[in-house]
Design an enzyme around this catalytic site. Structure first.
Site, PDB file in Angstrom:
ATOM      1  N   SER A   1       0.822  -1.212   0.000  1.00 36.02           N
ATOM      2  CA  SER A   1       0.000   0.000   0.000  1.00 36.02           C
ATOM      3  C   SER A   1       0.854   1.260   0.000  1.00 36.02           C
ATOM      4  O   SER A   1       0.354   2.352  -0.267  1.00 36.02           O
ATOM      5  CB  SER A   1      -0.946   0.009   1.207  1.00 36.02           C
ATOM      6  OG  SER A   1      -0.222   0.018   2.425  1.00 36.02           O
ATOM      7  N   HIS A   2       2.150   1.111   0.300  1.00 35.21           N
ATOM      8  CA  HIS A   2       3.050   2.265   0.300  1.00 35.21           C
ATOM      9  C   HIS A   2       4.221   2.076  -0.654  1.00 35.21           C
ATOM     10  O   HIS A   2       5.196   2.825  -0.598  1.00 35.21           O
ATOM     11  CB  HIS A   2       3.562   2.537   1.718  1.00 35.21           C
ATOM     12  CG  HIS A   2       2.509   3.045   2.640  1.00 35.21           C
ATOM     13  ND1 HIS A   2       1.573   2.215   3.232  1.00 35.21           N
ATOM     14  CD2 HIS A   2       2.207   4.297   3.059  1.00 35.21           C
ATOM     15  CE1 HIS A   2       0.758   2.944   3.983  1.00 35.21           C
ATOM     16  NE2 HIS A   2       1.115   4.204   3.895  1.00 35.21           N
TER      17      HIS A   2
ATOM     18  N   HIS B   1       4.112  14.182   3.233  1.00 38.73           N
ATOM     19  CA  HIS B   1       4.522  12.799   3.507  1.00 38.73           C
ATOM     20  C   HIS B   1       3.469  11.872   2.923  1.00 38.73           C
ATOM     21  O   HIS B   1       2.313  11.918   3.297  1.00 38.73           O
ATOM     22  CB  HIS B   1       4.665  12.569   5.009  1.00 38.73           C
ATOM     23  CG  HIS B   1       5.576  11.434   5.364  1.00 38.73           C
ATOM     24  ND1 HIS B   1       5.301  10.131   5.023  1.00 38.73           N
ATOM     25  CD2 HIS B   1       6.770  11.411   6.018  1.00 38.73           C
ATOM     26  CE1 HIS B   1       6.281   9.349   5.466  1.00 38.73           C
ATOM     27  NE2 HIS B   1       7.186  10.099   6.060  1.00 38.73           N
ATOM     28  N   PHE B   2       3.911  10.988   2.012  1.00 42.79           N
ATOM     29  CA  PHE B   2       2.985  10.131   1.269  1.00 42.79           C
ATOM     30  C   PHE B   2       3.484   8.691   1.264  1.00 42.79           C
ATOM     31  O   PHE B   2       3.137   7.904   0.399  1.00 42.79           O
ATOM     32  CB  PHE B   2       2.881  10.666  -0.171  1.00 42.79           C
ATOM     33  CG  PHE B   2       1.756  10.114  -1.002  1.00 42.79           C
ATOM     34  CD1 PHE B   2       0.439  10.201  -0.570  1.00 42.79           C
ATOM     35  CD2 PHE B   2       2.008   9.546  -2.241  1.00 42.79           C
ATOM     36  CE1 PHE B   2      -0.607   9.711  -1.358  1.00 42.79           C
ATOM     37  CE2 PHE B   2       0.975   9.055  -3.041  1.00 42.79           C
ATOM     38  CZ  PHE B   2      -0.333   9.142  -2.598  1.00 42.79           C
TER      39      PHE B   2
ATOM     40  N   GLY C   1      -4.247   3.585   2.399  1.00 40.88           N
ATOM     41  CA  GLY C   1      -3.810   2.896   1.191  1.00 40.88           C
ATOM     42  C   GLY C   1      -4.376   1.499   1.074  1.00 40.88           C
ATOM     43  O   GLY C   1      -4.677   1.018  -0.031  1.00 40.88           O
ATOM     44  N   ASP C   2      -4.526   0.810   2.211  1.00 43.56           N
ATOM     45  CA  ASP C   2      -5.108  -0.534   2.182  1.00 43.56           C
ATOM     46  C   ASP C   2      -6.588  -0.490   1.804  1.00 43.56           C
ATOM     47  O   ASP C   2      -7.102  -1.419   1.168  1.00 43.56           O
ATOM     48  CB  ASP C   2      -4.931  -1.221   3.537  1.00 43.56           C
ATOM     49  CG  ASP C   2      -3.507  -1.676   3.767  1.00 43.56           C
ATOM     50  OD1 ASP C   2      -2.839  -2.021   2.778  1.00 43.56           O
ATOM     51  OD2 ASP C   2      -3.060  -1.690   4.931  1.00 43.56           O
TER      52      ASP C   2
ATOM     53  N   GLU D   1       8.448  -8.362  11.827  1.00 45.40           N
ATOM     54  CA  GLU D   1       9.151  -9.575  11.412  1.00 45.40           C
ATOM     55  C   GLU D   1       8.780  -9.998   9.994  1.00 45.40           C
ATOM     56  O   GLU D   1       9.632 -10.493   9.244  1.00 45.40           O
ATOM     57  CB  GLU D   1       8.857 -10.704  12.396  1.00 45.40           C
ATOM     58  CG  GLU D   1       9.719 -11.938  12.189  1.00 45.40           C
ATOM     59  CD  GLU D   1       9.540 -12.961  13.298  1.00 45.40           C
ATOM     60  OE1 GLU D   1       9.668 -14.155  13.004  1.00 45.40           O
ATOM     61  OE2 GLU D   1       9.270 -12.557  14.448  1.00 45.40           O
ATOM     62  N   ARG D   2       7.530  -9.801   9.625  1.00 47.30           N
ATOM     63  CA  ARG D   2       7.124 -10.172   8.269  1.00 47.30           C
ATOM     64  C   ARG D   2       7.894  -9.346   7.241  1.00 47.30           C
ATOM     65  O   ARG D   2       8.289  -9.861   6.184  1.00 47.30           O
ATOM     66  CB  ARG D   2       5.622  -9.977   8.091  1.00 47.30           C
ATOM     67  CG  ARG D   2       5.145 -10.302   6.678  1.00 47.30           C
ATOM     68  CD  ARG D   2       3.652 -10.125   6.532  1.00 47.30           C
ATOM     69  NE  ARG D   2       3.237 -10.232   5.145  1.00 47.30           N
ATOM     70  CZ  ARG D   2       2.001 -10.071   4.720  1.00 47.30           C
ATOM     71  NH1 ARG D   2       1.040  -9.796   5.587  1.00 47.30           N
ATOM     72  NH2 ARG D   2       1.706 -10.172   3.444  1.00 47.30           N
TER      73      ARG D   2
END
EC number: 1.5.1.21
Length: 341
Positions: A52-53, A125-126, A192-193, A312-313
């Site tokens: 999403s970013h 900031h995007f 974004g999600d 961690e992911r």
């Protein structure tokens, strides 16, 4: 953290993706210095699975630059305010180049005084917030950052949206382990999600947002088209979002999430607000013990059954990307090539 779309996934070397993104930024009006910083941030998000970013954001960057809403050539103005305080006027440009311009001074102050604050205003900031703080932890420092965004979240108990998604990011060193890093919106879901879910035709879990009438909805399009997100955890997330407005806007001199008007700039997507970063030198207190204590905390969390630490992911995704390349869909890659022209 969102997943890529169902289009065929290909793997691209990180440096190749970063170079492509930098070329796109420069093609659409950014200076080489600004383009380099933004491209590294965007490619890093894509590499680490924060889709999403990642490259999903590129059309928004391009349309914003084309609208004249943000200055891709801006030169940040750094002010050495006090022993533990740095202020940056981003000059109507992006926040990440402002951070880059002040970073060396900020680190020097934190190491000397034990703590230092960086206040950025007049900035856009995007992007993901964790790339702003993780490098500090890699140098043995603790970092906390907050940034406010555009109005799209209804405060708990209110009737209309006021706050932004207002993320908080934190990073700390950990002995013999990757830094402990998290980046979370104070809304129930990242904006974004919601956009990705709408594009994919997917429904959201309950409790994420409301429609234009203020009624609960699981339809992401209803949230985006006149509705709003909810804060996570009810009044608790709402209080944290309020804190972010105070720290990122009121304290820095930036705009609150509702104070700017981009209606005269069709295509603008980037919030014109502020950002605060606090950097702490644990060596002034616990010295090298801090990283060891961080490791002790991680081990105890794992001992009680925690199977995945915050962040961690991302590290797992990064490890795979380093071996196989960064995952992007063929559709996304074609879109990037079209943006390059």
């Amino acid at each position: 953290m969102s997943a890529p779309s169902t289009s065929t996934v290909v793997r691209v070397p990180f440096t190749e993706l970063q170079s492509l993104l930098q070329a796109i930024f420069q093609r659409h009006g950014c200076s080489e210095a600004v383009a380099r910083v933004l491209a590294h941030n965007c490619a890093s998000a894509q590499r680490d699975g924060a889709h999403s970013h990642g490259v999903f954001r590129m059309p928004g960057y391009v349309s914003t630059l084309a609208s004249g809403w943000v200055d891709g050539q801006a030169t940040p103005q750094v002010s050495d305010v006090a022993a533990g305080y740095v202020r940056v006027d981003a000059a109507g440009g992006f926040a990440q180049p402002a951070l880059a311009a002040a970073r060396e001074l900020l680190v020097a102050k934190a190491r000397s005084a034990g703590i230092a604050v960086l206040a950025i205003h007049n900035s856009h900031h995007f992007a993901a917030l964790w790339p702003d703080v993780e490098p500090f932890a890699e140098e043995g420092l603790v970092a906390l950052s907050v940034v406010n965004s555009m109005t799209c979240v209804v405060p708990h108990g209110a009737r209309k949206p006021l706050f932004g998604t207002n993320p908080i990011a934190f990073a700390a060193p950990c002995a013999e382990h990757d830094p402990i890093v998290f980046d979370m919106a104070t809304s129930a879901m990242a904006h974004g999600d919601v956009q990705i879910a709408a594009r994919a035709g997917q429904q959201l879990p309950e409790g994420m947002g409301v429609d234009a009438d203020g009624q609960p909805t699981t339809d992401p399009k209803a949230i985006l088209e006149g509705g709003a997100l909810l804060p996570f955890g009810g009044h608790k997330g709402s209080a944290l979002s309020m804190m972010v407005e105070l720290l990122a806007a009121a304290l820095t001199g930036g705009h609150f999430s509702w104070e700017f008007d981009w209606s005269g700039h069709p295509g603008a997507k980037t919030p014109w607000t502020g950002q605060l970063i606090i950097v702490i030198n644990p060596g002034k207190a616990e010295g090298e013990r801090f990283a060891q204590r961080s490791r002790e905390l991680v081990e105890h969390m794992q001992a009680v059954g925690l199977t995945r630490m915050p962040g961690e992911r991302r590290y797992r995704e990064r490890e795979v990307a380093e071996e196989e390349g960064v995952a992007v869909t063929e559709q996304e890659l074609q879109g990037l090539k079209e943006l390059l022209g």
